[in-house]
Design an enzyme around this catalytic site. Sequence first.
Site, mmCIF file in Angstrom:
data_model
loop_
_atom_site.group_PDB
_atom_site.id
_atom_site.type_symbol
_atom_site.label_atom_id
_atom_site.label_comp_id
_atom_site.label_asym_id
_atom_site.label_seq_id
_atom_site.Cartn_x
_atom_site.Cartn_y
_atom_site.Cartn_z
ATOM 1 C CD GLU A 210 10.550 12.600 11.736
ATOM 2 O OE1 GLU A 210 9.425 12.118 11.914
ATOM 3 O OE2 GLU A 210 11.500 11.954 11.246
ATOM 4 C CB CYS B 107 13.336 8.380 8.335
ATOM 5 S SG CYS B 107 14.193 7.240 7.276
ATOM 6 C CE LYS C 258 -1.780 2.764 2.829
ATOM 7 N NZ LYS C 258 -1.582 4.012 2.021
ATOM 8 C CD GLU D 236 13.000 3.623 8.618
ATOM 9 O OE1 GLU D 236 13.222 4.498 9.483
ATOM 10 O OE2 GLU D 236 12.910 3.839 7.424
#
Length: 501
Positions: free
Chosen positions: A402, A305, A196, A271
């Site tokens: 973040e 990331c 997906k 992750e």
Amino acid sequence: MSVVYPPNDLASDAVNQFIARSHKLYIDGEWQTPTEEGAITVLDPATGMPIAKVPLAGREDVDRAVKAARTAFEEGPWSRMTPIERSKYIWRLADLIERHAGELAQIESIDAGKIVAVTQIADIPLSAAMMHYMAGWASKVDGETFSFNRPGEYHGYTLREPVGVAALIVPWNFPLVLTCFKLGPALAAGCTVIIKPAEQTPLSALRLADLVSEAGFPNGVINILTGDGPTSGAALASHPGVDKISFTGSTEVGKGILRAASGNLKRVTLELGGKSPMFVFPDADLDKVIPGCSSAIFFNQGQTCTAGSRLYVHRKVYDRVVAGIADGVRSLVPGHGLDPATSLAPVVSESQATRVARYIDLGLSAGAEAVVGGSRLEREGYFIAPTVLANTHGDMAVVREEIFGPVLTAMPFDDDTDLDTLAAIGNDTPFGLAASVWTTNLSTAHKMARRLKAGTVWLNTHNHYEPAAAFGGAKESGWGRECGIHGVHLFTETKTVIAAL
Ligand code: NAI
Ligand code: MG
């Protein structure tokens, strides 16, 4: 879905024809119409204009895909073929990705707002390399024998069997790369999958379905469902017919996936986010540090990331490093990723642009100083000026959270900060994905590598990805590892066999 959008003049005819298709779901080896009418409008991040509509997979579509993957897994031929036969399919798909590299590079550029020169040298080759690399593991996923420590004569061995049906939930920052990070090891282990892609960037996955078909994979081995998070992703995460979820995305959704997966105790690999520090020592080669740290944060507009978002520089070289990084991004030219004149790409969406701009404002109002950048660009599309924030400290939201955008926070350190203290500053975050250390002193480099709590520590480089290198995070950056044999093992279940002789 027959809505007509204007073609992109900078794209090839093949790419425009592909994007203009009436898109469907790839289930059981064929294009299937979604059960419900739901659709996702795909936008070009450089203009904000709609370019395509793709289906939004509903619960029933997810169900059909899971059934197809289950049948392909349980009844073969995928599960019954020899490992080296599976390996050939994976290799063929890798070759096809390479053969269609130019087209995929354009699709990824239009869909995710990336500069095409970058997708040509980074995204597509890394995707192909991952599949080629993983093709080799398919025939080498073996168990082991062991000796017995209690009386009697026994023989024992382990088998590494595929975990079953795996759902691969992919984010928008590296759509094809992160698809291959999951698909390669899943197939090598012998699993069947449902992919997906992210709702923002579904196009390369749809093109990949054509290549899967051309590679001749048996029906149901690879199913590809475009869809969103709350409907399609959530249906996969809680589906009792799914044995494993491999997810890359936000920490918040990652935690939700864990809860959803607990129903049938799915195996889960996560992750997630990061806030990766970079440490520059005064003996470092500044000609490498400045471009290296700049690309660590600004590559892919900071939507990585592992982005090096916290920069700690020894005071002796702090001004030079910060000024050098700022100078390097001052005169970038914003534009469409397919335009060769473009050197500044947009972020992926309106909501990411708003989020990043809000963080920059938060930093400025808390006393940070923008050495360069400091705002969204006033033009169409989702452009943020590459931003370097000085006068930052460890309590600020811009240093702690973040941002996932082109925003670097810089902080100096002095001689009286020893390596333990410096590493503790770096480790003072809920994340633990990556870090980099810039020094010509071997001892400093490796001592720091040991002290940092991170899945990956880079020495005199950053954002270096390698199919063979285990990749993943400590702490709230995730669970498990991708890439290398580590990535393959997480798509297997170990079975022990013990025989009394
Ligand atoms: P997200 O985590 O919502 O989306 C990632 C993927 O998860 C997409 O395919 C999405 O459809 C799916 N998803 C969303 N909700 C789901 C659910 N309830 N169940 C199953 N699947 C679900 O990320 P989003 O909202 O696009 O970005 C928000 C922030 O997440 C970013 O600003 C960034 O900080 C972080 N992020 C981190 C990434 C990484 O590489 N670690 C990648 C993308 C985002
Ligand atoms: Mg989200």
